[in-house]
Design a protein around this motif. Sequence first.
Motif, PDB file in Angstrom:
ATOM      1  N   ILE A  59      19.126  50.974  -4.249  1.00  0.00           N
ATOM      2  CA  ILE A  59      18.163  51.671  -5.113  1.00  0.00           C
ATOM      3  C   ILE A  59      18.821  52.108  -6.412  1.00  0.00           C
ATOM      4  CG2 ILE A  59      16.870  53.836  -5.368  1.00  0.00           C
ATOM      5  CD1 ILE A  59      16.072  53.551  -2.418  1.00  0.00           C
ATOM      6  N   GLU A  60      19.984  52.735  -6.309  1.00  0.00           N
ATOM      7  CA  GLU A  60      20.648  53.230  -7.510  1.00  0.00           C
ATOM      8  C   GLU A  60      21.179  52.084  -8.377  1.00  0.00           C
ATOM      9  OE1 GLU A  60      20.486  56.281  -8.640  1.00  0.00           O
ATOM     10  OE2 GLU A  60      19.262  56.684  -6.872  1.00  0.00           O
ATOM     11  N   SER A  61      21.599  51.000  -7.743  1.00  0.00           N
ATOM     12  CA  SER A  61      22.025  49.816  -8.506  1.00  0.00           C
ATOM     13  C   SER A  61      20.844  49.236  -9.271  1.00  0.00           C
ATOM     14  CB  SER A  61      22.594  48.752  -7.562  1.00  0.00           C
ATOM     15  OG  SER A  61      23.731  49.226  -6.886  1.00  0.00           O
ATOM     16  N   LEU A  62      19.695  49.212  -8.611  1.00  0.00           N
ATOM     17  CA  LEU A  62      18.484  48.701  -9.250  1.00  0.00           C
ATOM     18  C   LEU A  62      18.071  49.595 -10.414  1.00  0.00           C
ATOM     19  CD1 LEU A  62      16.209  46.674  -9.326  1.00  0.00           C
ATOM     20  CD2 LEU A  62      15.065  47.950  -7.503  1.00  0.00           C
ATOM     21  N   MET A  63      18.209  50.898 -10.249  1.00  0.00           N
ATOM     22  CA  MET A  63      17.850  51.822 -11.325  1.00  0.00           C
ATOM     23  C   MET A  63      18.779  51.662 -12.527  1.00  0.00           C
ATOM     24  SD  MET A  63      15.106  53.170 -10.326  1.00  0.00           S
ATOM     25  CE  MET A  63      14.947  54.203 -11.791  1.00  0.00           C
ATOM     26  N   LEU A  64      20.046  51.355 -12.279  1.00  0.00           N
ATOM     27  CA  LEU A  64      20.970  51.090 -13.384  1.00  0.00           C
ATOM     28  C   LEU A  64      20.532  49.848 -14.165  1.00  0.00           C
ATOM     29  CD1 LEU A  64      24.480  51.751 -11.741  1.00  0.00           C
ATOM     30  CD2 LEU A  64      23.368  53.117 -13.529  1.00  0.00           C
ATOM     31  N   ALA A  65      20.153  48.808 -13.411  1.00  0.00           N
ATOM     32  CA  ALA A  65      19.694  47.583 -14.057  1.00  0.00           C
ATOM     33  C   ALA A  65      18.404  47.825 -14.838  1.00  0.00           C
ATOM     34  CB  ALA A  65      19.481  46.489 -13.008  1.00  0.00           C
ATOM     35  N   LEU A  66      17.503  48.611 -14.261  1.00  0.00           N
ATOM     36  CA  LEU A  66      16.241  48.920 -14.927  1.00  0.00           C
ATOM     37  C   LEU A  66      16.486  49.725 -16.205  1.00  0.00           C
ATOM     38  CD1 LEU A  66      13.151  49.110 -15.080  1.00  0.00           C
ATOM     39  CD2 LEU A  66      13.275  51.061 -13.502  1.00  0.00           C
ATOM     40  N   SER A  67      17.384  50.696 -16.121  1.00  0.00           N
ATOM     41  CA  SER A  67      17.703  51.514 -17.297  1.00  0.00           C
ATOM     42  C   SER A  67      18.245  50.656 -18.434  1.00  0.00           C
ATOM     43  CB  SER A  67      18.722  52.594 -16.928  1.00  0.00           C
ATOM     44  OG  SER A  67      18.186  53.483 -15.982  1.00  0.00           O
ATOM     45  N   LYS A  68      19.085  49.675 -18.077  1.00  0.00           N
ATOM     46  CA  LYS A  68      19.647  48.783 -19.088  1.00  0.00           C
ATOM     47  C   LYS A  68      18.553  47.983 -19.781  1.00  0.00           C
ATOM     48  CE  LYS A  68      22.814  44.864 -19.642  1.00  0.00           C
ATOM     49  NZ  LYS A  68      23.695  43.893 -18.941  1.00  0.00           N
ATOM     50  N   VAL A  69      17.612  47.463 -18.982  1.00  0.00           N
ATOM     51  CA  VAL A  69      16.511  46.673 -19.540  1.00  0.00           C
ATOM     52  C   VAL A  69      15.649  47.545 -20.458  1.00  0.00           C
ATOM     53  CG1 VAL A  69      14.386  45.425 -18.994  1.00  0.00           C
ATOM     54  CG2 VAL A  69      16.430  45.055 -17.613  1.00  0.00           C
ATOM     55  N   MET A  70      15.357  48.762 -20.027  1.00  0.00           N
ATOM     56  CA  MET A  70      14.502  49.649 -20.814  1.00  0.00           C
ATOM     57  C   MET A  70      15.197  50.077 -22.109  1.00  0.00           C
ATOM     58  SD  MET A  70      12.848  51.917 -17.693  1.00  0.00           S
ATOM     59  CE  MET A  70      11.495  52.653 -18.623  1.00  0.00           C
ATOM     60  N   GLU A  71      16.496  50.311 -22.053  1.00  0.00           N
ATOM     61  CA  GLU A  71      17.254  50.677 -23.259  1.00  0.00           C
ATOM     62  C   GLU A  71      17.282  49.538 -24.255  1.00  0.00           C
ATOM     63  OE1 GLU A  71      21.071  51.860 -21.875  1.00  0.00           O
ATOM     64  OE2 GLU A  71      20.349  53.731 -20.964  1.00  0.00           O
ATOM     65  N   GLU A  72      17.470  48.317 -23.761  1.00  0.00           N
ATOM     66  CA  GLU A  72      17.495  47.149 -24.639  1.00  0.00           C
ATOM     67  C   GLU A  72      16.128  46.934 -25.281  1.00  0.00           C
ATOM     68  OE1 GLU A  72      18.787  44.047 -22.071  1.00  0.00           O
ATOM     69  OE2 GLU A  72      20.931  44.526 -22.289  1.00  0.00           O
ATOM     70  N   SER A  73      15.054  47.232 -24.548  1.00  0.00           N
ATOM     71  CA  SER A  73      13.707  47.075 -25.089  1.00  0.00           C
ATOM     72  C   SER A  73      13.447  48.080 -26.207  1.00  0.00           C
ATOM     73  CB  SER A  73      12.691  47.261 -23.963  1.00  0.00           C
ATOM     74  OG  SER A  73      11.371  47.186 -24.452  1.00  0.00           O
ATOM     75  N   LEU A  74      13.937  49.309 -26.029  1.00  0.00           N
ATOM     76  CA  LEU A  74      13.744  50.344 -27.039  1.00  0.00           C
ATOM     77  C   LEU A  74      14.553  50.048 -28.296  1.00  0.00           C
ATOM     78  CD1 LEU A  74      13.837  53.564 -24.835  1.00  0.00           C
ATOM     79  CD2 LEU A  74      11.843  52.614 -26.020  1.00  0.00           C
ATOM     80  N   ALA A  75      15.688  49.353 -28.122  1.00  0.00           N
ATOM     81  CA  ALA A  75      16.574  49.071 -29.249  1.00  0.00           C
ATOM     82  C   ALA A  75      16.043  47.961 -30.150  1.00  0.00           C
ATOM     83  CB  ALA A  75      17.965  48.693 -28.743  1.00  0.00           C
ATOM     84  N   LYS A  76      15.076  47.190 -29.653  1.00  0.00           N
ATOM     85  CA  LYS A  76      14.556  46.062 -30.435  1.00  0.00           C
ATOM     86  C   LYS A  76      13.607  46.541 -31.518  1.00  0.00           C
ATOM     87  CE  LYS A  76      14.970  42.669 -26.706  1.00  0.00           C
ATOM     88  NZ  LYS A  76      14.244  41.760 -25.799  1.00  0.00           N
TER      89      LYS A  76
END
Length: 271
Positions: free
Chosen positions: A254-271
Amino acid sequence: MSINSPATTAAERDSILSCLQEDIDHLPNALARIAKYILENPEKVLHHSVAELGSFSGSGEASIVRLCRQIGFSGFRDFKLALAGEIGRPSTNPKSRDAALQALHETMAQNLGIAHGNTDLEKLEKVGAALAASRRVDLYGAGMSGITAELLAYRLLRVGLTALAFRDANMAHEVANGLGTGCVAIGFSISGLSLDTIQFLKSARSAGAVTIAITNRARSPLVEAADFTLLASGLHDRPIGGTLTPMVGKIFVIESLMLALSKVMEESLAK
């Protein structure tokens, strides 16, 4: 004793439950369901008829007899007599409280290590991307797996996603009618053999949702119903339903998945 090498004498049957636990991952699904039920309910099995065990485990009577013979018993009655002796047998190696705590620590640490070793970063990123793009996430698990489903739902809600966790099979199937393209369905099952969880993922996939299995068993009907599978710590706890230690690997996932999700969401906000 090994399921692949049936015992020849009672003395070789050191632990029926250990044998079933170690080999459950290699059993055909019908036999694995029986083994899972026995591991979770050894005391109840002593009072079941072969027909009752078949009903509760979701397998046929012939499969029960086959499993008993495969692990070195002449039949179900012979198996139950040996199981009764094992359950009532005092420990030959009593542990002090300190030793018991140390053993618990080692088991939990081992489960974390196995879960970490099973981590597939590429798959985590794909699942994270599917979650980030989802308009709705449904999660289902029965028993202890339902608790971990609720934990992930809580984590997803905290980052702004719409997540619904269910522990009631009927409600999960009814609500799943609203799933479709752009949705994600996540099924939790330690063994991957829970029939309601399998049906939940199958229904979600038919509706067009991305399906994810979080399980401890690499080969199972649940895995077959999933677009992505995230493996936890393996089937090493005895019995499956006896302790909370199987949750350790799932919490890591679960926590590994949340790390991956956070990365995706951060990259989306940076675009």
